[in-house]
Design an enzyme around this catalytic site. Structure first.
Site, PDB file in Angstrom:
ATOM      1  N   ALA A 150       0.847  -1.201   0.000  1.00 32.51           N
ATOM      2  CA  ALA A 150       0.000   0.000   0.000  1.00 32.51           C
ATOM      3  C   ALA A 150       0.881   1.250   0.000  1.00 32.51           C
ATOM      4  O   ALA A 150       0.602   2.220  -0.715  1.00 32.51           O
ATOM      5  CB  ALA A 150      -0.932   0.001   1.203  1.00 32.51           C
ATOM      6  N   ASP A 151       1.942   1.239   0.799  1.00 35.37           N
ATOM      7  CA  ASP A 151       2.904   2.342   0.789  1.00 35.37           C
ATOM      8  C   ASP A 151       3.559   2.490  -0.578  1.00 35.37           C
ATOM      9  O   ASP A 151       3.657   3.591  -1.134  1.00 35.37           O
ATOM     10  CB  ASP A 151       4.003   2.091   1.829  1.00 35.37           C
ATOM     11  CG  ASP A 151       3.643   2.618   3.208  1.00 35.37           C
ATOM     12  OD1 ASP A 151       2.725   3.443   3.314  1.00 35.37           O
ATOM     13  OD2 ASP A 151       4.297   2.207   4.181  1.00 35.37           O
ATOM     14  N   ILE A 152       4.034   1.380  -1.115  1.00 35.60           N
ATOM     15  CA  ILE A 152       4.787   1.418  -2.367  1.00 35.60           C
ATOM     16  C   ILE A 152       3.904   1.908  -3.512  1.00 35.60           C
ATOM     17  O   ILE A 152       4.302   2.763  -4.310  1.00 35.60           O
ATOM     18  CB  ILE A 152       5.383   0.032  -2.674  1.00 35.60           C
ATOM     19  CG1 ILE A 152       6.443  -0.328  -1.626  1.00 35.60           C
ATOM     20  CG2 ILE A 152       5.981  -0.008  -4.082  1.00 35.60           C
ATOM     21  CD1 ILE A 152       6.846  -1.784  -1.627  1.00 35.60           C
TER      22      ILE A 152
END
Length: 405
Positions: free
Chosen positions: A175-177
């Protein structure tokens, strides 16, 4: 050859993973990235280990592998923006920048006078990108957001794992990436818009929004049918056969995307009649009858080795492959040919270098460049202040003594 973003400057107020992923990509594409870190603390991920990079004597350094993964092609400048003079220095540098990326909580930079509304008049061409857990608006906007929460709240965990086991997160902070990837795309589009209008703008990106966005076909399966998708382990909701299959020495991935591929698979497996069976002749029928088909295929695939399946099916144009561990990934001849592992010089490390994962973008005319290894905290404070703001050694010394830098 000039990198595609050469000449652009990024004022980087990010830490952890989503923001640094975005700014590393901009740096790989040629932008000058100035990473701002709090004196004495720095990016939280510097300490997220082990493992840590080894010093020349073999001992652990204070630099984690996690930090190294998303911080190359940046210069690190320590700056305490909680101090008034630090805020003024930040504004001066922002005026000299094209892009600002930050991942403070929504409204978190307002108290420092560095929110978008605070700087848009002094830097009207600035592309200002805010990355938060839940966005700048909405009932959750004041909440702290993390990758794990976004994966859970955004639905991907409900789709990941075996049907009868607990929901499972993806093995990396996806999700961050992905939010960092969306951010970089948004910034590039905003730069194009600025080239036409002469004006910058604010970009509002949230981990939860981007997680929901890349539910893609599973999201549409629900919106179209009204049925909540179930976890299927390694199976695909819309394609059969499409999963890991047992073989004599482990597992092989079988990814049959059309009826012609299925027929070729059946012929290679020694059961050509399966392709004519009305239960299995089309993908739609195979999806409806997967519980009947998979036991038959499992019995067939157990008769050959992983290599026999991969080599034989690949020669027939039937997608298949091994499930590699990371040592096998980085030893794979295709991965090596594509230079997905790179080495950069790194002073003080064992062997004087650091291994990093390469950028997957392959330009024909303006290739990605690896100019700077992930910086040590504050490594470039003095040269950046000298070059960008024209501060002399005495002024820099005074700022350091006062804890501003």
């Amino acid at each position: 050859m000039t990198a595609p973003l050469a000449g652009l400057r990024v004022f980087d107020l990010t830490r952890i993973l989503a923001g640094p992923t975005c700014t590393q990509l901009l740096g790989d594409l040629g932008a000058e990235v100035i990473k701002i870190e709090r004196p004495g603390e720095g990016d939280d991920t510097r300490k997220w280990g082990p493992p840590y990079l080894k010093n020349a004597d073999g001992s652990d350094s204070s630099t984690s592998a996690y930090y190294l993964s998303s911080n190359r092609n940046k210069r690190s400048l320590t700056l305490d923006i909680s101090k008034q003079e630090g805020q003024e220095l930040a504004r001066r540098m922002i005026r000299e920048s094209d892009i600002l990326v930050e991942n403070f909580k929504a409204g978190g930079l307002k108290k420092y006078g560095l929110a978008y509304d605070d700087v848009k008049d002094i830097a009207p061409r600035l592309i200002y990108c805010s990355i938060t857990g839940f966005g700048q608006t909405g009932p959750y906007s004041d909440r702290a957001g993390y990758d794990y929460l976004a994966q859970g709240m955004g639905g991907i965990m409900s789709l990941t794992g075996e049907p009868d086991d607990e929901p499972i997160k993806v093995g990396v902070g996806i999700a961050d990436i992905m939010c960092g990837m969306y951010a970089s795309s948004a910034i590039l589009a905003a730069l194009h818009s600025r080239a036409q209008s002469g004006e910058g703008q604010h970009i509002d990106l949230a981990l939860l929004d981007t997680q929901v966005a890349w539910l893609t076909y599973e999201g549409l399966n629900y919106l179209t049918s009204g049925e909540v998708p179930k976890r299927r382990g390694n199976e695909h909701p819309n394609i059969v056969p499409y999963k890991t299959m047992p073989c004599t020495d482990g597992y092989v991935i079988l990814a049959v995307g059309n009826d012609g591929q299925f027929r070729r698979f059946c012929e290679f497996a020694g059961r050509p009649e399966l392709a004519d069976d009305p239960r299995f002749a089309t993908n739609a029928s195979r999806v409806r009858n997967r519980e009947e088909l998979y036991p038959i295929l499992d019995e067939l695939t157990r008769r050959k080795s992983q290599k026999e399946w991969v080599d034989g099916l690949s020669a027939l144009g039937v997608p298949s492959g091994p499930v590699n561990t990371l040592d096998q990934v980085f030893a794979d001849p295709q991965v090596r040919h594509r230079e997905m592992q790179v080495q950069m010089p790194y002073d003080g490390s064992q062997g004087g270098k650091v291994d990093l994962i390469g950028n997957p973008i392959k330009y024909s005319g303006t290739p990605v460049t690896y100019r700077r290894p992930p910086p040590k905290m504050g490594e470039h404070t003095e040269p950046v202040l000298e070059e960008l703001l024209g501060l002399d050694a005495a002024e820099i010394r005074r700022l350091r003594e006062q804890g501003v830098i």
